[in-house]
Write a protein that holds these residues in place. Structure first.
Motif, PDB file in Angstrom:
ATOM      1  N   SER A  30       0.813  -1.223   0.000  1.00 19.95           N
ATOM      2  CA  SER A  30       0.000   0.000   0.000  1.00 19.95           C
ATOM      3  C   SER A  30       0.841   1.265   0.000  1.00 19.95           C
ATOM      4  O   SER A  30       0.391   2.313   0.485  1.00 19.95           O
ATOM      5  N   THR A  31       2.063   1.175  -0.505  1.00 16.20           N
ATOM      6  CA  THR A  31       2.900   2.367  -0.660  1.00 16.20           C
ATOM      7  C   THR A  31       3.256   2.517  -2.139  1.00 16.20           C
ATOM      8  O   THR A  31       2.935   1.668  -2.964  1.00 16.20           O
ATOM      9  N   LYS A  32       3.980   3.591  -2.448  1.00 20.07           N
ATOM     10  CA  LYS A  32       4.458   3.796  -3.816  1.00 20.07           C
ATOM     11  C   LYS A  32       5.907   3.341  -3.990  1.00 20.07           C
ATOM     12  O   LYS A  32       6.499   3.536  -5.048  1.00 20.07           O
ATOM     13  N   TRP A  33       6.466   2.716  -2.953  1.00 18.81           N
ATOM     14  CA  TRP A  33       7.824   2.195  -3.065  1.00 18.81           C
ATOM     15  C   TRP A  33       7.761   0.773  -3.656  1.00 18.81           C
ATOM     16  O   TRP A  33       8.160  -0.219  -3.049  1.00 18.81           O
ATOM     17  N   VAL A  34       7.240   0.693  -4.863  1.00 15.42           N
ATOM     18  CA  VAL A  34       7.077  -0.561  -5.583  1.00 15.42           C
ATOM     19  C   VAL A  34       7.657  -0.352  -6.980  1.00 15.42           C
ATOM     20  O   VAL A  34       7.411   0.677  -7.608  1.00 15.42           O
ATOM     21  N   TRP A  35       8.372  -1.349  -7.491  1.00 17.32           N
ATOM     22  CA  TRP A  35       9.196  -1.156  -8.677  1.00 17.32           C
ATOM     23  C   TRP A  35       8.862  -2.101  -9.823  1.00 17.32           C
ATOM     24  O   TRP A  35       9.562  -2.126 -10.844  1.00 17.32           O
ATOM     25  N   ASP A  36       7.787  -2.864  -9.670  1.00 20.50           N
ATOM     26  CA  ASP A  36       7.420  -3.845 -10.694  1.00 20.50           C
ATOM     27  C   ASP A  36       7.277  -3.209 -12.081  1.00 20.50           C
ATOM     28  O   ASP A  36       7.774  -3.740 -13.081  1.00 20.50           O
ATOM     29  N   ASP A  37       6.580  -2.097 -12.137  1.00 23.11           N
ATOM     30  CA  ASP A  37       6.307  -1.468 -13.433  1.00 23.11           C
ATOM     31  C   ASP A  37       7.588  -1.028 -14.127  1.00 23.11           C
ATOM     32  O   ASP A  37       7.706  -1.112 -15.356  1.00 23.11           O
ATOM     33  N   LEU A  38       8.550  -0.551 -13.353  1.00 19.72           N
ATOM     34  CA  LEU A  38       9.806  -0.108 -13.958  1.00 19.72           C
ATOM     35  C   LEU A  38      10.535  -1.281 -14.604  1.00 19.72           C
ATOM     36  O   LEU A  38      11.092  -1.153 -15.695  1.00 19.72           O
ATOM     37  N   ARG A  39      10.540  -2.425 -13.945  1.00 15.67           N
ATOM     38  CA  ARG A  39      11.195  -3.582 -14.531  1.00 15.67           C
ATOM     39  C   ARG A  39      10.517  -3.983 -15.844  1.00 15.67           C
ATOM     40  O   ARG A  39      11.181  -4.341 -16.822  1.00 15.67           O
ATOM     41  N   SER A  40       9.206  -3.908 -15.886  1.00 17.69           N
ATOM     42  CA  SER A  40       8.478  -4.220 -17.123  1.00 17.69           C
ATOM     43  C   SER A  40       8.889  -3.276 -18.249  1.00 17.69           C
ATOM     44  O   SER A  40       9.111  -3.707 -19.390  1.00 17.69           O
ATOM     45  N   ILE A  41       8.972  -1.996 -17.919  1.00 12.40           N
ATOM     46  CA  ILE A  41       9.328  -0.997 -18.935  1.00 12.40           C
ATOM     47  C   ILE A  41      10.753  -1.216 -19.430  1.00 12.40           C
ATOM     48  O   ILE A  41      11.021  -1.226 -20.636  1.00 12.40           O
ATOM     49  N   ASN A  42      11.680  -1.396 -18.499  1.00 10.51           N
ATOM     50  CA  ASN A  42      13.073  -1.574 -18.902  1.00 10.51           C
ATOM     51  C   ASN A  42      13.282  -2.869 -19.681  1.00 10.51           C
ATOM     52  O   ASN A  42      14.110  -2.928 -20.597  1.00 10.51           O
ATOM     53  N   PHE A  43      12.547  -3.903 -19.330  1.00 13.14           N
ATOM     54  CA  PHE A  43      12.627  -5.157 -20.089  1.00 13.14           C
ATOM     55  C   PHE A  43      12.204  -4.917 -21.538  1.00 13.14           C
ATOM     56  O   PHE A  43      12.842  -5.407 -22.479  1.00 13.14           O
ATOM     57  N   PHE A  44      11.135  -4.170 -21.703  1.00 11.36           N
ATOM     58  CA  PHE A  44      10.690  -3.839 -23.062  1.00 11.36           C
ATOM     59  C   PHE A  44      11.771  -3.061 -23.811  1.00 11.36           C
ATOM     60  O   PHE A  44      12.107  -3.380 -24.958  1.00 11.36           O
ATOM     61  N   LEU A  45      12.316  -2.037 -23.174  1.00 11.28           N
ATOM     62  CA  LEU A  45      13.285  -1.169 -23.846  1.00 11.28           C
ATOM     63  C   LEU A  45      14.589  -1.899 -24.183  1.00 11.28           C
ATOM     64  O   LEU A  45      15.317  -1.486 -25.080  1.00 11.28           O
TER      65      LEU A  45
END
Length: 580
Positions: A92-107
């Motif tokens: 329940s915080t914003k200290w979560v990084w899942d989305d960044l890994r998804s984006i960097n994997f794509f890039l």
């Protein structure tokens, strides 16, 4: 109408696995083989569709503003009270990084595609979302670790400390500039386009520029200049204009209450409908056991008179009764809160006064759909995420803060919004010659230079125009006006107990008493026990929904959120947020 994508989430999640603590440390061996994906334009589209889940849902309306000074809910949020604590985990915080890994994997993999146009478009969309991701992180935590690659479990960067705000925001600017340059110029209501990227850039750069200015971080001019340029490019494109259907008396309300958005003013919307799914905006705004949001009186008082003069310049404005204070005001007032002649959207009969569904007496109607949508998870009006009006506000504020604002700029921005509402123009010279003392009280940390008056007026316009769209907290933080939360948040005024006619028809609508037995006049629709719904002076004064909730704001720490204890423990190089 196409909806913001919710397909292929399972694919993206599998491709972008993450650890239980939110760190970016899981190997890709359990992911779909990248060599068998990212080969076609369809592959790129399918993958980037999953990024749309990062965008706000229906809780953008009401939920975010109820965690600021714009709305008072039954249960006041911890950040408004000054009661935040260091969370033990990132749940329940914003200290979560899942989305960044998804984006960097794509890039790291999308260049395998042989379709050059698709690579530019979807590469731009991925970098749009990385800019969005890090903008949210910096707003929340300040300095944060910056990663532009996928991390494996043995990568030494996994446990590095925070990178400087300057480094991160320069990277955000590079990402959003790439998005602007490479995503096509398309008008698509539910997809990221060049125009969406321009507005996000304008929002990011205005936030960062003013935050740096008012928090004395330095180098604010660069970001304010970029904000003005992005807003101006969007405006000059002529791809969008303000929605004016119905005229000044109804257009503003219609824009948010209608079921289906169009691309007149709305740049990006989340689609809800009876086929794809519903939401609960109508329920939250009307159920006496749900949100019960109330607009504070300082917000109501900030609306100008219809002739452009200040309501707060009138003698006795603080003690005007409800009917009188609603007369001859900016038409957006009674399209935002229920006025004396309020009728439900798509109905013509005047709605009975009901103060049980509002903490302050001023109920929210902006975004409230037709009555058939008031049940839990029964609303299907689209939610506006980005709209053209914001570009007009950004242009004016960025130039005012830079000291380059002209009357022509105002005519091309703020005065278009006022024209839509049927309001007189804002005059630059007049505003600066006579800064509003009412606004000065609420915003003491405003630039004290020659543009002080017009900056205050732009802040007024921004609060009114963007009310209940999830932006207010960020505005207070970037202006360094957190102390405003300590000032009284009260509701409508009553001179004493007894009967009140809210719509001037000679009949009692509201009856205040100190018990549950004193009889109210026949036909009264809202009976209030002031021992339960408190007044500031016991039997007179303003509704006082926060009487038992003193608010504090610690200037040394409350502009940022704390990092979860678990993450500090796992990474000894990760410093806690200042003074937490």
């Amino acid at each position: 109408m196409k909806r913001i994508y919710k397909i292929s989430v399972a694919i993206v999640t599998l491709l972008a696995g993450c650890s239980k603590s939110g760190l970016l440390d899981k190997d890709t061996k359990d992911s779909i083989d990248a060599q068998k994906f990212f080969n076609t334009a369809t592959d790129l589209q399918v993958y980037t569709n999953g990024f749309y889940e990062m965008l706000p849902t229906y809780t953008l309306y009401t939920d975010e503003d109820s965690k600021s000074d714009n709305l008072i809910p039954l249960s006041v949020d911890a950040r408004v009270k000054g009661a935040r604590i260091v969370p033990p985990t990132n749940a329940s915080t914003k200290w979560v990084w899942d989305d960044l890994r998804s984006i960097n994997f794509f890039l790291e993999n999308y260049q395998k595609c042989t379709d050059d146009a698709a690579k530019l478009k979807y590469g731009g969309i991925a970098r749009f979302f990385r800019a969005y991701f890090y903008y949210e992180k910096v707003k929340t935590y300040g300095d944060v670790p910056f990663y532009n690659k996928v991390l494996s479990a043995n990568d030494p960067d996994l446990y590095k400390g925070r990178d400087s705000r300057k480094l991160v925001m320069d990277s955000v600017l590079a990402d959003i500039n790439y998005a602007v340059a490479n995503i096509p110029k398309e008008v698509k209501l539910n997809e990221i386009t060049k125009y969406t990227a321009l507005l996000l850039k304008a929002r990011i750069c205005l936030f960062e520029g003013t935050f740096r200015k008012y928090h004395s971080l330095g180098d604010h001019e660069k970001f304010l200049t970029e904000a003005a340029a992005a807003a101006n490019e969007l405006i000059a494109s002529n791809a969008y204009k303000l929605f004016t259907t119905g005229g000044a008396a109804t257009a503003y309300r219609e824009l948010f209450a209608r079921n289906d958005q169009d691309a007149t003013e709305t740049i990006l919307a989340r689609d809800y409908n009876t086929t794809y799914g519903r939401q609960s905006v109508g329920y939250l705004m009307t159920a006496p056991t749900a949100g019960v949001y109330g607009i504070p009186k300082d917000m109501i008082d900030s609306y100008l008179m219809k002739d452009g003069t200040r309501f707060t310049d009138q003698p006795g404005y603080q003690t005007k009764g409800f009917y009188d204070e609603m007369q001859n005001r900016d038409p957006r007032l009674t399209q935002t809160t229920a006025g004396p002649d309020f009728s439900v959207y798509k109905e013509t009969t005047r709605e009975p006064v009901n103060l049980s569904i509002t903490t302050s007496g001023y109920r929210v109607i902006k975004g409230l759909p037709s009555r058939d949508q008031w049940g839990s998870l029964n609303s299907y009006n689209d939610i506006v995420i980005y709209r053209f009006a914001e570009a007009l506000l950004v242009l004016a504020e960025a130039k005012a803060e830079l000291g380059t604002l002209t009357q022509t700029d105002l005519d091309n921005s703020i005065n278009k919004l006022r024209a839509r509402a049927g309001m007189p123009n804002l005059n630059l010279a007049a505003a600066n010659a006579s800064p509003d003392p009412y606004l000065e009280y609420w915003y003491p940390n405003v630039d004290q230079g020659l543009n002080k008056g017009v900056i205050l007026e732009i802040r007024r316009e921004r609060r009114i125009e963007l009310f209940n769209e999830g932006i207010r907290w960020d505005d207070l933080m970037r202006w360094k006006e957190g102390k405003k939360l300590e000032k009284p948040m009260v509701g409508m005024y009553f001179p004493g107990l007894g009967a009140f006619d809210f719509n001037n028809d000679g009949k009692t609508d509201v009856f205040l008493r100190t018990d549950n037995t004193t009889p109210a006049p026949a036909g009264t629709t809202s009976i209030i026990n002031v021992n339960q719904k408190r007044l500031t002076n016991s039997t007179s004064g303003n509704f006082n929904p926060m009487y038992s909730t003193p608010c504090t704001f610690d200037e040394k720490k409350d502009y940022y959120y704390p990092v979860p204890t678990e993450d500090i423990t796992l990474n000894p190089n990760l410093a806690q947020s200042p003074n937490w």
